[in-house]
Design an enzyme around this catalytic site. Structure first.
Site, mmCIF file in Angstrom:
data_model
loop_
_atom_site.group_PDB
_atom_site.id
_atom_site.type_symbol
_atom_site.label_atom_id
_atom_site.label_comp_id
_atom_site.label_asym_id
_atom_site.label_seq_id
_atom_site.Cartn_x
_atom_site.Cartn_y
_atom_site.Cartn_z
ATOM 1 C CE LYS A 140 0.798 1.316 4.512
ATOM 2 N NZ LYS A 140 1.601 2.504 4.872
ATOM 3 N N GLY A 148 9.736 -2.924 6.367
ATOM 4 C CA GLY A 148 9.998 -1.717 7.164
ATOM 5 C C GLY A 148 10.156 -0.487 6.296
ATOM 6 C CB ALA A 149 9.904 -0.031 2.889
ATOM 7 N N GLY A 150 7.339 1.402 4.939
ATOM 8 C CA GLY A 150 6.150 2.242 4.813
ATOM 9 C C GLY A 150 5.175 1.742 3.772
ATOM 10 N N GLY A 173 3.634 -1.378 4.083
ATOM 11 C CA GLY A 173 2.658 -2.267 4.713
ATOM 12 C C GLY A 173 2.857 -3.745 4.422
ATOM 13 N N GLY A 209 4.489 -6.352 5.801
ATOM 14 C CA GLY A 209 4.277 -7.308 6.891
ATOM 15 C C GLY A 209 2.811 -7.369 7.301
ATOM 16 C CB SER A 210 0.246 -4.709 7.758
ATOM 17 O OG SER A 210 0.984 -4.010 8.720
ATOM 18 C CB SER A 211 0.001 -6.773 2.941
ATOM 19 O OG SER A 211 -0.753 -7.268 1.868
ATOM 20 C CG ASP A 233 -0.659 0.100 8.428
ATOM 21 O OD1 ASP A 233 -1.283 1.005 9.017
ATOM 22 O OD2 ASP A 233 0.476 0.252 7.950
HETATM 23 O O1 C5P Z 1 0.117 -0.919 15.042
HETATM 24 P P1 C5P Z 1 1.541 -1.021 14.610
HETATM 25 O O2 C5P Z 1 2.214 -2.269 15.100
HETATM 26 O O3 C5P Z 1 1.738 -0.780 13.153
HETATM 27 O O4 C5P Z 1 2.271 0.189 15.337
HETATM 28 C C1 C5P Z 1 3.656 0.297 15.492
HETATM 29 C C2 C5P Z 1 3.947 1.497 16.373
HETATM 30 O O5 C5P Z 1 3.599 2.692 15.665
HETATM 31 C C3 C5P Z 1 3.127 1.544 17.644
HETATM 32 O O6 C5P Z 1 3.784 0.880 18.693
HETATM 33 C C4 C5P Z 1 3.026 3.020 17.924
HETATM 34 O O7 C5P Z 1 4.216 3.496 18.497
HETATM 35 C C5 C5P Z 1 2.960 3.607 16.536
HETATM 36 N N1 C5P Z 1 1.594 3.873 16.037
HETATM 37 C C6 C5P Z 1 0.855 4.903 16.588
HETATM 38 N N2 C5P Z 1 -0.393 5.188 16.104
HETATM 39 C C7 C5P Z 1 -0.909 4.476 15.079
HETATM 40 C C8 C5P Z 1 -0.173 3.412 14.499
HETATM 41 C C9 C5P Z 1 1.083 3.131 15.013
HETATM 42 O O8 C5P Z 1 1.323 5.580 17.515
HETATM 43 N N3 C5P Z 1 -2.119 4.791 14.594
#
Ligand code: C5P
Length: 286
Positions: A14, A101-103, A105, A107-109, A142
């Protein structure tokens, strides 16, 4: 002999077409206003049922991705086992194409694909499947988006989703320098004490798709100022995307990938030549 056919899945990347960090919440997360766009750049996942209850993964194409319980796909399958109370297991083969780790998504996908795929593989009933978005949100902010894909407006932590009937008639060039921006660090820089209100992102996109000057004036990523200050080469990538003919360019997520939107594929392919030595790909919104 295992007679269950293997299941082959595509897990899309994404970009965030606009990313507004509105406020830090009491739970430490941040409320967002963003539009997720799924891309044709995909990881490939193959699932095979196991009858011994184990969850195992082998990762191809990216040695930085762990194959133990810290892998989000393994955690997704295990969380689904607990929610369903099933004794089924799964063998996962994950072939990475999306940089980690590149923005983007990735790993989430992958985790969302495993959740939806394993629910089908194990024949879980509708009662369990209705909990998939909740399980997804516990795995990461995500992940719920990737259960649905397409183009979605997202609020809350990213889990409050609304499908948009927007067509994006652009080719996307993704550029990643290999820089890793830690997401919690990025949120700390932006989350500060102040709050901002959400803009009418959907309205801006509707006006801006036929007239990209509107996108350039109104679509922002709130992480850019802090991340570009710390890693000036990423600001350089964005500048060079514009110099190469992008109609719009922005960092995705908390970085470090920067994307450019181009009017057609040949424009994106010729711009790509300006980024030799970096990871680049030309792709389309799904
Ligand atoms: O939910 P995810 O594992 O992607 O989040 C990683 C880190 O990014 C969280 O521990 C938090 O520090 C930050 N985060 C946040 N607000 C969000 C998504 C992520 O502060 N909406």
């Amino acid at each position: 002999m295992n007679m269950t056919p293997e299941m082959v899945l595509r897990a899309p990347a994404k970009i965030n077409l606009g990313l507004e960090v509105l406020r830090r919440r009491p739970d430490g997360f941040h409320d967002l206003n963003t539009v997720f766009v799924a891309l044709d750049l995909c990881d490939e996942i193959v699932l095979n049922e196991r009858t011994d209850g184990a969850v195992a993964i082998s990762v191809v194409g990216d040695p930085s991705i762990p194959s133990d319980f810290s892998n989000l796909c393994v955690r997704a399958a295990t969380a689904l086992q607990s929610a369903a109370g099933t004794a089924n297991g799964v063998d996962i083969v994950l072939r990475k194409h999306i940089p980690a780790g590149a923005g983007l998504g990735g790993g989430s996908s992958d985790a969302a694909a495993v959740l939806a795929g394993a629910a089908e593989l194990w024949g879980l009933d509708a009662g369990v499947r209705q909990h998939l978005p909740t399980i997804a949100a516990e795995l990461g902010s995500d992940v719920p988006f990737f259960l649905q894909g397409g183009i979605m407006l997202a609020g809350g932590r990213g889990e409050r989703l609304c499908a948009l009937d927007l067509a994006l008639p652009f080719t996307v060039l993704l550029v990643n320098t290999g820089r890793h921006v830690p997401t919690p660090w990025a949120y700390r820089q932006v989350g500060r004490t102040s709050e901002r209100s959400a803009t009418d992102l959907v309205g801006t996109l509707r006006r801006g798709i036929p007239d990209p000057a509107v996108l350039r004036a109104g679509v922002v990523n709130d992480f850019e100022p802090a991340v570009f200050e710390e890693y000036p080469e990423l600001a350089g990538v964005k500048r060079r995307l514009y110099e190469s003919g992008a109609v719009f360019a922005l960092m995705s997520g908390s970085g470090s990938t920067v994307f450019g939107l181009f009017e057609d594929e040949s424009a994106a392919l010729s711009a790509r030549e300006r980024f030799a030595g970096m990871w680049t790909t030309v792709t389309q919104p799904l």
